[in-house]
Design a protein around this motif. Sequence first.
Motif, PDB file in Angstrom:
ATOM      1  N   ASP A   1       5.637  -1.677  -0.771  1.00 15.75           N
ATOM      2  CA  ASP A   1       5.729  -1.624  -2.209  1.00 15.75           C
ATOM      3  C   ASP A   1       6.999  -0.886  -2.676  1.00 15.75           C
ATOM      4  O   ASP A   1       7.506  -1.150  -3.740  1.00 15.75           O
ATOM      5  CB  ASP A   1       4.502  -0.910  -2.775  1.00 15.75           C
ATOM      6  N   PHE A   2       7.469   0.065  -1.880  1.00 17.36           N
ATOM      7  CA  PHE A   2       8.652   0.847  -2.239  1.00 17.36           C
ATOM      8  C   PHE A   2       9.598   0.842  -1.054  1.00 17.36           C
ATOM      9  O   PHE A   2       9.283   1.371   0.013  1.00 17.36           O
ATOM     10  CB  PHE A   2       8.265   2.269  -2.621  1.00 17.36           C
ATOM     11  N   ALA A   3      10.769   0.217  -1.217  1.00 12.97           N
ATOM     12  CA  ALA A   3      11.701   0.035  -0.105  1.00 12.97           C
ATOM     13  C   ALA A   3      12.967   0.849  -0.320  1.00 12.97           C
ATOM     14  O   ALA A   3      13.516   0.874  -1.429  1.00 12.97           O
ATOM     15  CB  ALA A   3      12.058  -1.444   0.052  1.00 12.97           C
ATOM     16  N   GLN A   4      13.419   1.503   0.759  1.00 18.94           N
ATOM     17  CA  GLN A   4      14.706   2.194   0.764  1.00 18.94           C
ATOM     18  C   GLN A   4      15.612   1.495   1.781  1.00 18.94           C
ATOM     19  O   GLN A   4      15.170   1.184   2.894  1.00 18.94           O
ATOM     20  CB  GLN A   4      14.539   3.655   1.138  1.00 18.94           C
TER      21      GLN A   4
ATOM     22  N   GLU B   1       0.067  -6.079   8.216  1.00 20.18           N
ATOM     23  CA  GLU B   1      -1.196  -6.619   8.711  1.00 20.18           C
ATOM     24  C   GLU B   1      -0.993  -7.443   9.972  1.00 20.18           C
ATOM     25  O   GLU B   1      -1.824  -7.425  10.887  1.00 20.18           O
ATOM     26  CB  GLU B   1      -1.866  -7.466   7.620  1.00 20.18           C
ATOM     27  N   ALA B   2       0.125  -8.171  10.050  1.00 23.39           N
ATOM     28  CA  ALA B   2       0.409  -8.981  11.236  1.00 23.39           C
ATOM     29  C   ALA B   2       0.603  -8.117  12.469  1.00 23.39           C
ATOM     30  O   ALA B   2       0.413  -8.570  13.600  1.00 23.39           O
ATOM     31  CB  ALA B   2       1.647  -9.843  10.993  1.00 23.39           C
ATOM     32  N   LEU B   3       0.960  -6.845  12.257  1.00 28.57           N
ATOM     33  CA  LEU B   3       1.167  -5.901  13.359  1.00 28.57           C
ATOM     34  C   LEU B   3       0.019  -4.901  13.462  1.00 28.57           C
ATOM     35  O   LEU B   3       0.159  -3.841  14.064  1.00 28.57           O
ATOM     36  CB  LEU B   3       2.504  -5.174  13.163  1.00 28.57           C
ATOM     37  N   ASN B   4      -1.113  -5.257  12.845  1.00 32.01           N
ATOM     38  CA  ASN B   4      -2.338  -4.455  12.930  1.00 32.01           C
ATOM     39  C   ASN B   4      -2.154  -3.058  12.345  1.00 32.01           C
ATOM     40  O   ASN B   4      -2.691  -2.076  12.849  1.00 32.01           O
ATOM     41  CB  ASN B   4      -2.825  -4.351  14.383  1.00 32.01           C
ATOM     42  N   GLN B   5      -1.402  -2.987  11.262  1.00 37.86           N
ATOM     43  CA  GLN B   5      -1.209  -1.725  10.553  1.00 37.86           C
ATOM     44  C   GLN B   5      -1.803  -1.852   9.161  1.00 37.86           C
ATOM     45  O   GLN B   5      -1.534  -2.819   8.445  1.00 37.86           O
ATOM     46  CB  GLN B   5       0.278  -1.368  10.463  1.00 37.86           C
ATOM     47  N   GLY B   6      -2.600  -0.862   8.769  1.00 34.65           N
ATOM     48  CA  GLY B   6      -3.240  -0.931   7.460  1.00 34.65           C
ATOM     49  C   GLY B   6      -2.541  -0.127   6.387  1.00 34.65           C
ATOM     50  O   GLY B   6      -2.497  -0.530   5.232  1.00 34.65           O
ATOM     51  N   TRP B   7      -2.000   1.049   6.736  1.00 38.59           N
ATOM     52  CA  TRP B   7      -1.430   1.958   5.746  1.00 38.59           C
ATOM     53  C   TRP B   7      -0.192   2.627   6.322  1.00 38.59           C
ATOM     54  O   TRP B   7       0.159   2.422   7.486  1.00 38.59           O
ATOM     55  CB  TRP B   7      -2.469   3.030   5.362  1.00 38.59           C
ATOM     56  N   GLY B   8       0.453   3.435   5.511  1.00 38.07           N
ATOM     57  CA  GLY B   8       1.621   4.163   5.967  1.00 38.07           C
ATOM     58  C   GLY B   8       2.905   3.472   5.556  1.00 38.07           C
ATOM     59  O   GLY B   8       3.009   2.850   4.500  1.00 38.07           O
ATOM     60  N   SER B   9       3.923   3.584   6.417  1.00 37.95           N
ATOM     61  CA  SER B   9       5.223   2.977   6.152  1.00 37.95           C
ATOM     62  C   SER B   9       5.613   2.093   7.332  1.00 37.95           C
ATOM     63  O   SER B   9       5.028   2.174   8.416  1.00 37.95           O
ATOM     64  CB  SER B   9       6.290   4.050   5.925  1.00 37.95           C
ATOM     65  N   ILE B  10       6.622   1.275   7.117  1.00 40.84           N
ATOM     66  CA  ILE B  10       7.095   0.379   8.170  1.00 40.84           C
ATOM     67  C   ILE B  10       8.614   0.271   8.042  1.00 40.84           C
ATOM     68  O   ILE B  10       9.150   0.212   6.924  1.00 40.84           O
ATOM     69  CB  ILE B  10       6.408  -1.005   8.060  1.00 40.84           C
TER      70      ILE B  10
ATOM     71  N   LEU C   1      13.217   0.719   4.956  1.00 42.18           N
ATOM     72  CA  LEU C   1      12.006   1.533   5.093  1.00 42.18           C
ATOM     73  C   LEU C   1      11.087   1.229   3.921  1.00 42.18           C
ATOM     74  O   LEU C   1      11.447   1.462   2.768  1.00 42.18           O
ATOM     75  CB  LEU C   1      12.373   3.022   5.118  1.00 42.18           C
ATOM     76  N   VAL C   2       9.917   0.679   4.220  1.00 40.24           N
ATOM     77  CA  VAL C   2       8.983   0.265   3.168  1.00 40.24           C
ATOM     78  C   VAL C   2       7.714   1.096   3.252  1.00 40.24           C
ATOM     79  O   VAL C   2       7.061   1.141   4.303  1.00 40.24           O
ATOM     80  CB  VAL C   2       8.624  -1.231   3.294  1.00 40.24           C
ATOM     81  N   GLU C   3       7.364   1.740   2.138  1.00 35.83           N
ATOM     82  CA  GLU C   3       6.104   2.479   2.066  1.00 35.83           C
ATOM     83  C   GLU C   3       5.057   1.625   1.375  1.00 35.83           C
ATOM     84  O   GLU C   3       5.311   1.053   0.307  1.00 35.83           O
ATOM     85  CB  GLU C   3       6.263   3.788   1.286  1.00 35.83           C
ATOM     86  N   ALA C   4       3.883   1.515   2.005  1.00 35.17           N
ATOM     87  CA  ALA C   4       2.757   0.826   1.373  1.00 35.17           C
ATOM     88  C   ALA C   4       2.059   1.787   0.429  1.00 35.17           C
ATOM     89  O   ALA C   4       1.649   2.874   0.824  1.00 35.17           O
ATOM     90  CB  ALA C   4       1.781   0.338   2.434  1.00 35.17           C
ATOM     91  N   MET C   5       1.931   1.376  -0.814  1.00 37.15           N
ATOM     92  CA  MET C   5       1.187   2.183  -1.784  1.00 37.15           C
ATOM     93  C   MET C   5      -0.209   1.574  -1.925  1.00 37.15           C
ATOM     94  O   MET C   5      -0.679   0.869  -1.040  1.00 37.15           O
ATOM     95  CB  MET C   5       1.962   2.260  -3.085  1.00 37.15           C
TER      96      MET C   5
END
Length: 625
Positions: A272-275, A241-250, A309-313
């Motif tokens: 929510d799920f980190a590799q 959110e701080a980087l203006n991203q709502g969904w996806g991965s980071i 690598l973190v995926e937002a669920m």
Amino acid sequence: IFAQKLGEQIGDLTIEKGGPIIMVQVENEYGSYGEDKPYVSAIRDIIRDSGFDKVTLFQCDWSSNFTKNGLDDLVWTMNFGTGANIENEFKKLGELRPESPQMCSEFWSGWFDKWGGRHETRGSKEMVGGLKEMLDKGISFSLYMTHGGTSWGHWAGANSPGFSPDVTSYDYDAPINEAGQVTPKYMELREMLAGYSDKKLPSIPKEFPVINVPKIQFTEVAPLFENLPSPHASMDIQTMEALNQGWGSILYRTKTPAVPTQSVLTITDAHDFAQVFINGKLIGSIDRRNHEKTMLLPAMKEGDQLDILVEAMGRINFGRAIKDFKGITEKVELSYTMNTGSQVTVNLKNWQIYTLSDSYQVQKNMKYVPLKDQKVPGCYRATFNLKKTGDTFLNLETWGKGQVYVNGHAIGRFWKIGPQQTLYMPGCWLKKGENEIIVQDIVGPQETVVEGLSKPIIDKLNVDAPNTHRKEGQTLNLAGETPCKAGEFAPGNGWQEVRFDQPVTGRYVCIEALNSHNNREYACIAEWYMLNDKGQRISREPWTVAYADDEDISSGNKTADKIFDLQESTYWSTNKDVKFPHYIVLDLGAEQTLGGFQYLPRVEQGAPESIKGYTIYVKSQPFKF
């Protein structure tokens, strides 16, 4: 402004103007979030000012909390589900408003499915019986759901306390499934309703055609790590959110210090799920569902590349946890022991952060290369030809975790753990001739093939072990422990409150069930709250189950965490004929001063398998096993 625009478009369709809108809802289950009548009053006024000043306004909640936010000038309706004791659900409303109309605004035909849990079902006999009882008693109802649905793209949510992300399918064990196909439950419902109609029911509409699609072999791949966008440089961790991203991965990337020995990586917190990768090699994963925060890393040289690598669920749907930031929410630390024996903890800094969108255009425009034997995180693309179109169910059993796009449409999330293995593919989004499919897989597939089936697979788990709260061979040892309360619960439905003789302090609470009112070897709890020394409910957000001696996972998801899942219709259950006593040990997350507890047995008529004798233990240190 939203309500004003809504009023402009449909305000002339209310019943007093000859339209089909007979009631308008002001709020939905606000009692699960808080108590704030001024807020609900403001929402009511906005609705009225938007053109709904003459139509009947109502608000809904559970029978146990509807008075918290109930306004005198609104109709009150109740939400409950299959199997509920209907008379008890309306008992309090009848006492407060004996002349009020009665309505179940949500009669739950099933429940949400979560990743890693069995497909939720509710018996058709119980559902139809409940609806018939309401019809016979003149109670209005709305069936939730009559028709199952699909949470397209990334829109599937999550439940709390804890974190239980929902699958793509919103099948909900509804009488009509997400593809519009009738089920045996539908036929039982239709037969019952026919008895209340003075006319013959119309014929069931013809179902949409269903097709099989032969196996699609993928030909191209766009490896994720070779298609990264420009990064954001940051000294500290930043959320999506701080980087203006709502969904996806980071993707979070930094260089490591020299760590001569094995170290512990702590991520606070991964949503929510980190590799975790070191120099491009996958080390392991951290799964928020399981309250994981740490993992072991091997020795590292100074300047090694650490990637997370973190995926937002799904974002949490309701309750106080709905403010659900994604990515890493606070910090990343390395802890290790020096050769001298001293302990070192390093808060990692100087991050390169890559925001990875899950939009179709981003996936389409990646740089694709011929697919050989790559099975890496990335996007996989193929085309397939159809001579005719129809609904189908895309089988993703050989894939890891991610999302699917067909002809530019985001079909939904998949995850190999199940229970959902297929994604519903509407025939209207397919074309005669060539079709495109892109599978974004953040884990990597076992086999790059997809086929379209004529039937869905939504109840197949692929997990190493059931998600229960008892380790193999683990047995609770209460020898020498002193209980802080013992007694008996009253039989029947409804909340019961017990106060301790004096406040006690601790972090761990053991609930011991000694026997049941039904005199059977079988125990259940629907909901449980701990009270502070002032008699107020403490937050259950940090709670976890430290131990449960027995949990029924063969007939459903009746695990011990159901006693604090904010849903009165779900419950913990032991397996039948497993002998008493039964135990649940709760970890409250921090030491608390406790003054008592509240207990809710199952909400079905007669509170089946309700506990009779109980003993409560509270400790500051973990219990022994």
